[in-house]
Scaffold this motif. Structure first.
Motif, mmCIF file in Angstrom:
data_model
loop_
_atom_site.group_PDB
_atom_site.id
_atom_site.type_symbol
_atom_site.label_atom_id
_atom_site.label_comp_id
_atom_site.label_asym_id
_atom_site.label_seq_id
_atom_site.Cartn_x
_atom_site.Cartn_y
_atom_site.Cartn_z
ATOM 1 N N ASN A 107 0.820 -1.228 0.000
ATOM 2 C CA ASN A 107 0.000 0.000 0.000
ATOM 3 C C ASN A 107 0.848 1.270 0.000
ATOM 4 O O ASN A 107 0.467 2.286 0.602
ATOM 5 N N LYS A 108 1.986 1.211 -0.683
ATOM 6 C CA LYS A 108 2.821 2.395 -0.843
ATOM 7 C C LYS A 108 2.440 3.116 -2.136
ATOM 8 O O LYS A 108 1.918 2.514 -3.063
ATOM 9 N N GLY A 109 2.728 4.408 -2.183
ATOM 10 C CA GLY A 109 2.510 5.176 -3.394
ATOM 11 C C GLY A 109 3.796 5.435 -4.149
ATOM 12 O O GLY A 109 3.804 6.161 -5.144
ATOM 13 N N LYS A 114 10.354 10.501 -10.322
ATOM 14 C CA LYS A 114 9.806 9.873 -11.525
ATOM 15 C C LYS A 114 10.132 8.387 -11.521
ATOM 16 O O LYS A 114 9.279 7.550 -11.849
ATOM 17 N N PHE A 115 11.358 8.067 -11.140
ATOM 18 C CA PHE A 115 11.759 6.659 -11.065
ATOM 19 C C PHE A 115 10.974 5.937 -9.981
ATOM 20 O O PHE A 115 10.542 4.796 -10.175
ATOM 21 N N ARG A 116 10.785 6.582 -8.843
ATOM 22 C CA ARG A 116 10.114 5.934 -7.717
ATOM 23 C C ARG A 116 8.615 5.731 -7.945
ATOM 24 O O ARG A 116 8.037 4.771 -7.430
ATOM 25 N N ILE A 119 4.694 2.334 -10.229
ATOM 26 C CA ILE A 119 3.724 1.906 -9.222
ATOM 27 C C ILE A 119 2.385 2.627 -9.415
ATOM 28 O O ILE A 119 1.324 2.058 -9.155
ATOM 29 N N ALA A 120 2.438 3.855 -9.925
ATOM 30 C CA ALA A 120 1.189 4.579 -10.205
ATOM 31 C C ALA A 120 0.363 3.834 -11.250
ATOM 32 O O ALA A 120 -0.878 3.775 -11.158
ATOM 33 N N LYS A 121 1.041 3.244 -12.234
ATOM 34 C CA LYS A 121 0.338 2.470 -13.265
ATOM 35 C C LYS A 121 -0.262 1.195 -12.668
ATOM 36 O O LYS A 121 -1.393 0.817 -13.009
ATOM 37 N N VAL A 150 -4.332 0.310 -12.738
ATOM 38 C CA VAL A 150 -4.971 -0.871 -13.346
ATOM 39 C C VAL A 150 -5.368 -1.911 -12.297
ATOM 40 O O VAL A 150 -6.072 -2.875 -12.621
ATOM 41 N N ARG A 151 -4.936 -1.716 -11.051
ATOM 42 C CA ARG A 151 -5.235 -2.677 -9.979
ATOM 43 C C ARG A 151 -4.815 -4.085 -10.390
ATOM 44 O O ARG A 151 -5.601 -5.031 -10.389
ATOM 45 N N ILE A 152 -3.568 -4.220 -10.717
ATOM 46 C CA ILE A 152 -3.036 -5.470 -11.227
ATOM 47 C C ILE A 152 -3.181 -6.588 -10.204
ATOM 48 O O ILE A 152 -3.006 -6.381 -9.005
ATOM 49 N N THR A 153 -3.542 -7.783 -10.670
ATOM 50 C CA THR A 153 -3.644 -8.950 -9.795
ATOM 51 C C THR A 153 -2.310 -9.691 -9.774
ATOM 52 O O THR A 153 -1.445 -9.480 -10.626
#
Length: 225
Positions: A80-82, A110-112, A116-118, A122-125
């Motif tokens: 649950n990190k951003g 930008k690297f960090r 993870i924003a993507k 998309v809420r990847i499983t």
């Protein structure tokens, strides 16, 4: 041990030492574990045992950082990190490297944050993540493989892509094709993350043309264009 990247790739096995309960993890510890476990995972792919050592080395060197980016982002996403970080909130950059960007921290952010924003978007499983990882590992565009090895790895990539598409169709029905496209677009973000790292390393080389540290890290830095 101060393993080189080639030694790690060609090692028959890797033994892990259990740390004491009061062991204080730091950047060096997690970065080392990060690269070792990523390469060990890649070497467990079914087709690896069929590759000559030169082709195996070329494939892993070409794709392992992209694999590391995705795994770090997924772990941080599950926590649950951003932003991407190592366990315990340890930064993926050293303090000395961060100090090179006092007026331009957005380069590091930008690297960090972009990848993870993507994943959050998309809420990847976990199933999608694993199949996408396999597809990325089988990328032969940048690696200099012999023709038989290239054909073999490409065959496995098509198989993993087909499996991901089928998963999307089964899970999302008529939204399956668009879901599949969204997931594949993550690879473009990963490429952008690689470009961000290349810019960061370019700055590092300007101030520190002869980096010191573990041979594994030096070898990885040398491979980044």
């Amino acid at each position: 041990m101060n393993l080189s990247l080639d030694e790690l790739i060609l090692a028959d096995s890797v033994n892990y030492d259990q740390k004491s309960i009061d062991f204080q993890s730091d950047y060096i510890h997690w970065a080392t574990v990060n690269h070792i476990t990523a390469i060990v995972f890649m070497k467990r792919m079914d087709f690896v045992k069929k590759l000559p050592s030169d082709d195996l080395t070329s494939l892993i060197k070409s794709n392992h950082l992209q694999h590391v980016f995705l795994w770090n982002a997924m772990r941080s996403y599950c926590d649950n990190k951003g932003y991407v970080c190592y366990p315990g909130g340890i930064d993926v950059f050293t303090d000395s490297l961060i100090s090179l960007f006092p007026e331009n921290p957005q380069v590091l952010n930008k690297f960090r944050c972009c990848l993870i924003a993507k994943l959050i978007e998309v809420r990847i499983t976990k199933e999608e993540f694993l199949l996408l990882s396999a597809i990325l590992i089988c990328n032969t565009v940048s690696s200099k493989l012999t023709v038989p090895s290239q054909n073999l790895v490409s065959q496995y990539q098509r198989m993993y892509s087909s499996t991901l598409l089928q998963y999307c169709l089964n899970t999302y029905q008529h939204f399956g094709p668009s879901r599949f496209t969204d997931l594949l677009s993550i690879s473009h973000i990963i490429n952008g993350t690689y470009e961000s790292l290349s810019q960061i390393i370019l700055t590092l080389r300007y101030y520190h043309p002869k980096p010191q540290g573990k041979q594994l890290f030096i070898d990885i830095l040398d491979f980044i264009k």
